[in-house]
Design an enzyme around this catalytic site. Structure first.
Site, short mmCIF file in Angstrom:
data_model
loop_
_atom_site.label_atom_id
_atom_site.label_comp_id
_atom_site.label_asym_id
_atom_site.label_seq_id
_atom_site.Cartn_x
_atom_site.Cartn_y
_atom_site.Cartn_z
N GLU B 60 44.01 35.73 33.50
CA GLU B 60 44.50 34.00 34.44
C GLU B 60 45.40 33.78 33.17
O GLU B 60 46.16 33.39 34.13
CB GLU B 60 43.42 33.52 33.66
N GLN B 82 38.63 34.05 38.89
CA GLN B 82 36.54 34.04 39.75
C GLN B 82 35.54 33.18 39.30
O GLN B 82 34.99 33.10 40.26
CB GLN B 82 36.79 35.59 39.28
N HIS B 127 28.66 31.67 33.17
CA HIS B 127 29.49 31.96 34.60
C HIS B 127 29.27 30.38 35.35
O HIS B 127 28.65 30.30 36.94
CB HIS B 127 28.35 33.07 35.75
#
Lengths: 431, 324
Positions: B60, B82, B127
């Protein structure tokens, strides 16, 4: 064994009561069911009998204090018992009570129900920043505003409701004579007329209203706001009733143990007229007219401390004697503070009698949610014209205040004419 | 107007901007041949070629760094994370480089960092985060969180056209659940402007992202009880629409601040401070926050459910506040 004496619940909707008088002192003996103290609640004043025989050991709630129902107000020590050692926590409370000077009782401010229209001076007013701003802009004393929020807090809704109903100060800003008509102070914004609390500034004695007084005050204002009051007055000749009383009062009292008063005559006449004009026995519910199937006649009784309206239930099913007995019983119990909540509930029509004090006629305020109230003026002999001659007759003025929302003048006057006719042509035997 | 998902609306917005402006290009992990983890860039490699749809290594820091460089060189990069949880690896490039360049030496940094955020899909603590506030606290950035498909398209287009670095949070729960009529033609939704998602009178609920839908659900339920909620969708968190917030508070006089993000240091705290300082005398009750508690997002589904604000929790808070 010690017995706790609690503030009784005098009706389903009653949450608190004020101890108005202790009839026994601490250390005095009291019998079971002997009157122990007097209370005043929103609906009735009552004498409360002792729940047990013994010695009044402790008074926990002083006169003029208001407490929630079921609060322990006193402790009675049982038959022959020495004064029991008080529980430590209660002893502490007792000590604090003992310090409160008796003289303070007069100025002491009884706590009031959440919905009270106003607070006692010095009582904390709970509101919000918004409410305080609105109050400032409209010059409202928040102590005068009833709060319906959490814990009696004044919310936006409450202050707007208050502003809507507050008396508008008329002519509050007379035009200054010399000022030119066109000048407008730049900082004077166009605002709703200010509801200003008027205060007398000279020496005064301030006495808090009793709960009953407070309730009456609220009910009277609420009734004025609710109904479109109109009053009509009829003059009624009572010769037949007067003669009947003159002839039969003694026998009536001998047979029934009751004085033959005028009131049952008026109740009977009203009941008969209600049968003919049932709308007088109704209520308004939104856009509905609610006709009551019972005819329950309230008869106002003046007390030293206020006014109470006990109700003769199902007056249309009672004969003359039954009504006379009910009137007597309710009036007696009203004066001796032995009315129950049930006694003052479910009235459908009310009769008030200002005549006993000499009033010719008045314009009574309707007892909500009823729609009419009959007032009886003083009964006296007056010169009247009969067959073009002046005659002396017992006369009375009867007045009816009625709610013009649902009762028109024609109906009200026909109702009154029916009462007049019934009284003037009285035929019903009283014995 | 075609009905499209929240995801498709974002895809179409990016697609239109790439057609409109050749300096717009994409970079990210698996965005090319695979079309992105959630398929936001599906078909773009075929349409625009590998010079404009660039698959990157899993780094990243490199993705954001390259985007900053390209922006300085006159391009308009759109970088995909992502999952927004992984933006931390590019944090220094965003807050110390992209956000400060204009203030330090003048040039614009027209770039977008976008990706999926938010919980409610049993994604666990890595996530599921709502980490927008890290960037709301970074002057020099803009932070955008759309709630509707219409806004998602209009806002991604505005973000791409904006000359500042924009962090664009897409709630993954909305990707395929939200389907709306979205115009096919070119339109933009301005950054920094809130939207009244539902008009009401009693309590203003100020929120953003997926919680807009939660607030609307609560408003619907409470309407039956006679409590009228106004729902304000902030859409942009930095700079946020102070005027819209204050107007709604001045109208309703009571306010609930709602977000999925955890409580301490959340957007609600910032809004509360604004309201208390600018609209104190318009308040008829305490400023109420409904947020997640101060813990990472739990992995256990029942715990996650307990953790997240929902319509019941909002309704309960609103009932109490209405009665205050």
């Amino acid at each position: 064994m010690p017995t706790n004496v609690v503030m009784p619940q005098m009706g389903e909707s009653i949450a608190e009561g004020t101890v108005t008088r202790w009839m026994k002192k601490v250390g005095e003996r009291v019998e079971r069911d002997e009157p122990l103290f007097e209370i005043s609640t929103d609906k009735v004043d009552a004498e409360i009998p002792s729940p047990a025989a013994g010695v009044l050991a402790k008074i926990l709630v002083q006169e003029n204090e208001t407490v929630a129902v079921n609060t322990v107000v006193a402790v009675i020590d049982g038959e022959g018992a020495a004064v029991a050692a008080p529980a430590p926590a209660e002893a502490g409370r007792d000590d604090i009570k003992a310090e409160a000077p008796k003289a303070a009782a007069f100025a002491e401010t009884p706590r009031r129900a959440v919905l009270a229209p106003a607070r006692e001076p010095g009582e904390k007013v709970r509101s919000s920043p918004l409410v305080r701003r609105i109050a400032r802009e409209h010059n409202v004393d928040l102590a005068q505003v009833a709060g319906t929020g959490l814990g009696g807090r004044i919310s936006k809704k409450d202050i707007y409701a208050y502003l809507e109903h507050a008396p508008q100060t008329s002519g509050a800003s007379p035009a200054p004579a010399a000022a030119p008509a066109v000048t407008m102070p730049a900082q004077a914004p166009a605002r709703a007329p200010v509801a200003k609390k008027m205060v007398f500034t000279g020496p005064t004695n301030v006495v808090p209203m009793t709960p009953m007084r407070n309730q009456i005050a609220e009910h009277m204002l609420a009734s004025r706001r609710t109904s479109a009051h109109v009053s009509t007055v009829f003059e009624v000749e009572l010769t037949r009733v007067y003669n009947l009383r003159a002839q039969q009062a003694a026998e009536f009292e001998r047979r029934n143990g009751l004085k033959l008063s005028y009131t049952p005559f008026f109740v009977r006449a009203a009941v008969e007229a209600i049968k003919e004009f049932p709308i007088v026995n109704s209520s308004v519910d939104g856009t509905n007219i609610v006709y009551k199937r019972d005819v329950n006649i309230g008869v106002a009784v003046a007390l030293e401390t206020g006014l109470i309206v006990p109700v003769i239930k199902n007056a249309d099913e009672k004969n003359f004697l039954g009504i006379a007995r009910a009137v007597q019983d309710l009036a007696e119990r009203a004066r001796s503070k032995r009315l129950s909540v049930e006694d003052v509930e479910r009235g459908t029509f009310t009769i008030t009698n200002p005549g006993i004090f000499g009033s010719l006629f008045g314009t009574p305020i309707i007892h909500q949610p009823q729609v009419a109230i009959l007032g009886v003026g003083t009964i006296e002999k007056r010169p009247v014209v009969r067959d073009d001659a002046i005659a002396i007759r017992p006369m009375v003025y009867l007045m009816l205040s009625f709610d013009h929302r649902i009762i028109d003048g024609a109906v009200a006057d026909q109702f009154m004419a029916a009462i007049k006719s019934h009284l003037e042509n009285w035929e019903e035997p009283v014995l | 107007m075609p009905v499209m998902t929240f995801l498709e609306a974002i895809r179409q917005g990016i697609w239109e901007e790439m057609e409109r402006d050749p300096s717009v290009f994409l970079l990210g992990e698996d965005i090319g041949a695979y079309g992105g983890a959630f398929k936001v860039s599906a078909g773009m490699l075929e349409k625009f070629g590998e010079d404009r749809v660039i698959d990157t290594p899993i780094s990243e820091s490199a993705i954001v760094g390259a985007a900053v460089g390209a922006a300085l060189a006159g391009m308009r990069p759109v970088a995909e994370m992502q999952f927004m949880d992984f933006i931390t690896c590019g944090f220094d490039q965003i807050v110390n480089v992209a956000a400060k360049i204009h203030y330090r030496w003048g040039p614009a940094v027209p770039m977008v960092v976008r990706g999926p955020s938010g919980a409610g899909v049993h994604g666990g603590p890595y996530h599921s985060q709502s980490n927008e506030m890290w960037f709301v606290h970074t002057p020099g950035l803009k932070v955008v969180v759309p709630a509707t498909a219409y806004d998602a398209k209009g806002l991604i287009k505005s973000s791409i056209r904006d000359d500042n670095p924009v962090i664009f949070f897409e709630h993954k729960l909305l990707y395929r659940r939200i389907k709306e009529d979205v115009p096919e033609e070119d339109y933009v939704v301005p950054l920094g402007k809130a939207r009244i998602a539902r008009e009401g009178t009693d309590i203003a609920v100020i929120t953003y992202g997926a919680m807009v839908w939660t607030a609307l659900e609560a408003a619907e339920a409470l309407a039956k009880e006679g409590i009228s909620l106004e729902v304000v969708d902030l859409r942009t968190l930095l700079p946020y629409d102070e005027q819209a917030v204050l107007e709604s508070v001045r109208k309703c006089n009571k306010v609930i601040l709602l977000h999925e993000d955890t409580r301490t240091g959340g957007m609600a705290g910032e809004l509360a401070a604004l309201i208390a300082s600018q609209a104190f005398e318009d308040l008829d009750g305490p400023i109420v926050r409904v947020t997640s508690p101060d813990t990472p997002v739990p992995f256990s589904p029942p715990l996650e459910e307990f953790f997240l604000p929902n319509a019941q929790k909002v309704a309960e808070a609103a009932r109490k506040l209405a009665a205050y």
